[in-house]
Design an enzyme around this catalytic site. Structure first.
Site, mmCIF file in Angstrom:
data_model
loop_
_atom_site.group_PDB
_atom_site.id
_atom_site.type_symbol
_atom_site.label_atom_id
_atom_site.label_comp_id
_atom_site.label_asym_id
_atom_site.label_seq_id
_atom_site.Cartn_x
_atom_site.Cartn_y
_atom_site.Cartn_z
ATOM 1 N N HIS A 17 97.909 80.645 57.743
ATOM 2 C CA HIS A 17 98.756 81.366 59.009
ATOM 3 C C HIS A 17 98.720 80.436 60.217
ATOM 4 O O HIS A 17 98.383 79.231 60.118
ATOM 5 C CB HIS A 17 97.724 82.738 59.284
ATOM 6 C CG HIS A 17 96.418 82.490 59.640
ATOM 7 N ND1 HIS A 17 95.939 81.487 60.612
ATOM 8 C CD2 HIS A 17 95.264 82.798 59.041
ATOM 9 C CE1 HIS A 17 94.696 81.555 60.615
ATOM 10 N NE2 HIS A 17 94.231 82.230 59.750
ATOM 11 N N HIS A 20 95.727 77.927 61.192
ATOM 12 C CA HIS A 20 95.622 76.717 60.153
ATOM 13 C C HIS A 20 96.786 75.600 60.480
ATOM 14 O O HIS A 20 96.683 74.592 60.570
ATOM 15 C CB HIS A 20 95.711 77.231 58.633
ATOM 16 C CG HIS A 20 94.998 78.386 58.115
ATOM 17 N ND1 HIS A 20 95.317 79.262 57.428
ATOM 18 C CD2 HIS A 20 93.781 78.353 58.179
ATOM 19 C CE1 HIS A 20 94.264 80.255 57.230
ATOM 20 N NE2 HIS A 20 93.100 79.481 57.692
ATOM 21 N N CYS A 125 72.744 92.524 52.955
ATOM 22 C CA CYS A 125 73.754 93.649 52.261
ATOM 23 C C CYS A 125 74.438 93.298 51.172
ATOM 24 O O CYS A 125 75.392 92.239 51.106
ATOM 25 C CB CYS A 125 74.509 93.790 53.887
ATOM 26 S SG CYS A 125 76.111 94.823 53.512
ATOM 27 N N CYS A 128 78.299 92.820 52.186
ATOM 28 C CA CYS A 128 78.726 91.634 52.660
ATOM 29 C C CYS A 128 78.254 90.446 51.766
ATOM 30 O O CYS A 128 78.981 89.269 52.107
ATOM 31 C CB CYS A 128 78.151 91.468 54.043
ATOM 32 S SG CYS A 128 78.319 92.628 55.299
ATOM 33 N N CYS A 142 74.149 98.122 58.197
ATOM 34 C CA CYS A 142 75.131 97.317 58.188
ATOM 35 C C CYS A 142 76.601 97.883 58.913
ATOM 36 O O CYS A 142 77.038 99.018 58.495
ATOM 37 C CB CYS A 142 75.632 96.618 56.873
ATOM 38 S SG CYS A 142 77.320 95.917 56.773
ATOM 39 N N HIS A 145 79.419 98.208 56.419
ATOM 40 C CA HIS A 145 79.191 98.861 55.257
ATOM 41 C C HIS A 145 78.714 100.455 55.514
ATOM 42 O O HIS A 145 78.337 101.046 54.244
ATOM 43 C CB HIS A 145 78.797 98.203 53.923
ATOM 44 C CG HIS A 145 79.659 96.919 53.634
ATOM 45 N ND1 HIS A 145 79.604 95.685 54.327
ATOM 46 C CD2 HIS A 145 80.889 96.948 52.972
ATOM 47 C CE1 HIS A 145 80.558 95.040 53.803
ATOM 48 N NE2 HIS A 145 81.317 95.800 52.992
ATOM 49 N N LYS A 294 93.285 89.157 69.233
ATOM 50 C CA LYS A 294 92.728 88.364 68.080
ATOM 51 C C LYS A 294 93.618 88.575 66.831
ATOM 52 O O LYS A 294 94.111 89.679 66.617
ATOM 53 C CB LYS A 294 91.244 88.802 67.842
ATOM 54 C CG LYS A 294 90.721 87.858 66.919
ATOM 55 C CD LYS A 294 89.064 88.451 66.746
ATOM 56 C CE LYS A 294 88.230 87.640 65.998
ATOM 57 N NZ LYS A 294 88.400 87.165 64.760
ATOM 58 N N LYS A 297 94.055 90.490 59.664
ATOM 59 C CA LYS A 297 94.492 91.121 58.901
ATOM 60 C C LYS A 297 94.465 92.601 59.309
ATOM 61 O O LYS A 297 95.599 93.146 58.826
ATOM 62 C CB LYS A 297 93.682 90.898 57.490
ATOM 63 C CG LYS A 297 94.502 90.116 56.816
ATOM 64 C CD LYS A 297 94.134 90.141 55.083
ATOM 65 C CE LYS A 297 94.015 88.776 54.201
ATOM 66 N NZ LYS A 297 93.486 88.837 52.968
#
Ligand code: MSP
Length: 644
Positions: A17, A20, A125, A128, A142, A145, A294, A297
């Site tokens: 993206h 990078h 977790c 994670c 968490c 989750h 920011k 996705k």
């Protein structure tokens, strides 16, 4: 001199993206610049392919991790040539020679006693797949989750990082250029002011299979950084390759601020444990946001380099990224800003200078660069500005101030455009007695363009080649040009034939952008404290509007105001000098403001803010989240011009 320049190796759990692309374009530009200074350069990038996240992504795609890694790594390898990025090596952490080097290094550090088996306990977790710190928990759960993490105590291998803490502090303090810009050096030193813990470098194989096995304990694989960082050595043939001997002492890494700690703390201490000198420099840049938000996705605003290339072209993208971000600070990407830069800096300033000059050489001198005759002061001034630009540009490029290097080139472009206006070649062309003067002007334009084309090579290779070709320099010859031998005035041979071609940059309009539409923004005047008057856009009469005296103000100095987090004291020319206080300190660094042109409300009653009297207000846009972007003018305007 030689240079070994690297980018981070990118995780293969996401496609390439804008972020990078930025780091890799910086590395490519810097490589090309140092080559243009006749230096010997090795440029490496690659992909980081082990770990939980990649194993997970592969499982989700229903394919083995290596196959998954092959697929995404290929996307990175294919993306770079599209952006004219030319690395010398592309390393993958699944390459056999890399795996072998990691194992050799682990063994060596283990033999030395700097890797030991210890126990690790914490709240783990499963979602994670990692230990969470107390700070990350929300009501003991968490947050991602909504699960209660399990207390786990397990054996793991640790690197004795703490042993090297004092050495590292000393090294950073004695080598002020080791980590730049300075803010990141300070961040690292502040982190190092607390005792350093040892680094956990393994995961039991039962929990993570997709990694490099520890050579001294097959029940474990090495975890993330002890694998990834070593690419910088394995890529050049550590421990005894010729390239390693040649390049390690001149290694410079480029990263963003997200991976500062591993590069500024883990890596130098690992190298010290190995008995190697640390790398020479670490260059740390900020983050690209998209329309001030920011890039992520989940928001769906991830910008792909291929799309940008299609929308705007490679050179515009490269120019924009390097011109817009001040290296070290965050910057914001939007279609509007890239289109504005294309139209004003590229199509208008550079493109017009180029096409006007070539058209005039074609028309008034039969398509060959004429020999200059007697010089007038303004010819000398242009030649002097163009040559000193080369020096100033080089100094900025060396210190990673790409935006300033480009500003230097653009100040010569604007001087040359003014030179055309004041010398009026079209008037000279009407009077045969003035041919010598006309020839001098045309020669000065050709030679200025040659120098501009030369310094633009690292940033915009295609444009630079086109400019050289138009000025009659063949690609074979131009490829051998460098800043030291060719960055001087007077090398254009009178009589050389120019080649008229298409214009360098088209003007763009909004449809060139994809639908990365900016959030709604309101224009408001930014001043300090509570006088942030929103100009709520209700209907007003033209007479009301006329009461506002809006002016172009050029910022000539900016500084923080003591004891205020929000206020900056600006000195502006509009055209007379005045002081304005603006509530923009959270969004702009004083250094990045100097030279900018903004719109100012010039006829407000003066107001005193934190002891400083403000004689105006600067206009800025504030988005729905309260973030702010200063007003600006697409093309340079005369300070003090009325805005209407
Ligand atoms: N694999 C590790 C790095 C190991 S290096 C020994 C990693 N990979 S990553 O894919 O997450 O890449 C992080 C890097 O990508 C950043 O340091 C930066 O170079 C680039 N960027 C990713 N997002 C970015 C922005 N939004 N803006 C600017 N650069 C960013 O970390």
């Amino acid at each position: 001199m030689s240079l070994y320049i690297t980018t981070p190796i990118y995780y293969v759990n996401a496609q390439p993206h804008l972020g990078h692309a930025y780091t890799t374009i910086v590395a490519d530009t810097y490589s090309r610049f140092r080559r243009l200074c006749k230096e010997d350069v090795r440029f490496q990038t690659g992909t980081d392919e082990h770990g939980d996240k990649i194993a997970e992504a592969a499982a989700a795609a229903g394919i083995p991790p290596k196959e998954y890694a092959d697929r995404i790594s290929r996307l990175f390898q294919e993306a770079w040539p599209l952006l004219n990025i030319e690395p010398d090596t592309f390393i993958r952490t699944t390459d056999a020679h890399h795996v072998k080097t990691v194992q050799e290094i682990l063994q060596k550090v283990h033999d030395k006693g700097d890797i030991y088996l210890g126990s690790y306990s914490g709240l783990y977790c499963r979602g994670c797949e990692r230990f969470l710190t107390d700070k990350e928990l929300v009501d003991g759960h968490c947050p991602d989750h909504q699960a209660l993490p399990q207390p786990i105590s397990e054996s793991n291998y640790f690197f004795r990082m703490s042993k090297y803490q004092e050495w590292l502090i000393d090294h950073i303090e004695k080598n002020p250029d080791f980590i730049t810009p300075e803010r990141y050096k300070n961040e690292v030193l502040s982190f190092l002011s607390e005792p350093l813990e040892d680094l956990c470098i393994s995961r039991p194989k039962s929990r993570l299979d997709w990694g490099i096995p520890l050579p001294f304990d097959a029940g474990f694989v090495t975890y993330v950084w002890f694998d990834a960082l070593i690419n910088y050595l394995s890529g050049i043939g550590y421990p005894d390759g010729e390239e390693f001997n040649h390049y390690w002492s001149v290694a410079e890494h480029i990263i963003a601020k997200d991976i500062l700690k591993p590069h500024a703390i883990y890596w130098p201490t690992m190298l010290r444990a190995l008995g190697l000198a640390p790398y020479k420099r670490l260059h740390v840049h900020g983050y690209w946001n998209i329309n001030e938000a920011k890039m992520s996705k989940s928001i769906g605003n991830v910008v792909r380099p291929e799309t940008l290339r299609q929308d705007f072209g490679v050179d515009t993208l490269r120019y924009f990224l390097l011109r817009e971000m001040s290296f070290g600070l965050d910057a914001s990407f939007s279609d509007e800003t890239i289109i504005a830069r294309q139209n004003s800096d590229l199509a208008n300033d550079l493109g017009n200078l180029f096409s006007r000059s070539l058209t005039m050489i074609n028309k008034f001198a039969k398509g060959t660069v004429p020999a200059p005759a007697d010089l007038e002061p303004q010819d000398r001034a242009l030649a002097e500005a163009a040559t000193s630009m080369v020096a100033a540009y080089s100094a900025h490029m060396k210190s990673f101030a790409f935006h300033r290097a480009l500003q230097e080139a653009w100040s010569v472009i604007s001087l040359a455009n003014k030179y055309i206006v004041t010398s009026e070649p079209w008037v000279l062309a009407k009077d045969p007695a003035k041919t010598p003067r006309l020839n001098t002007v045309l020669y000065h334009l050709a030679e200025t363009l040659r120098l501009i084309g030369l310094v633009l090579l690292p940033v915009m290779p295609e444009t630079s080649m086109k400019m050289a070709a138009a000025l009659g320099i063949t690609p074979e010859v131009f490829r051998k040009h460098n800043l030291i031998d060719h960055g001087i005035w007077g090398l254009t041979e009178p009589g050389v034939k120019i080649q008229l071609g298409a214009s360098l940059f088209p003007r763009l309009d909004k449809k060139n952008g994809q639908n990365r539409s900016p959030q709604k923004q309101k224009v408001q005047a930014v001043s300090g404290e509570s006088i942030e008057a929103e100009s709520d856009i209700g209907l007003i009469s033209f007479d009301d509007f006329r009461k506002l005296d809006l002016r172009v103000a050029e910022i000539t100095a900016a500084e923080k105001i003591d004891k205020s987090d929000r206020l900056l004291k600006l000195t502006v020319m509009a055209p007379e000098e005045r002081t304005v206080v603006a509530g923009i300190a959270e969004y702009y660094e004083p250094e990045e403001l100097v030279g900018r042109q903004v719109i100012m409300v010039a006829n407000l009653k003066p107001a005193k803010l934190m002891g400083v009297t403000s004689h105006g207000m600067i206009l800025a846009a504030r988005d729905e989240k309260g973030r702010l972007t200063l007003s600006s003018l697409a093309a340079g305007a005369m300070p003090g011009s009325k805005v209407s």
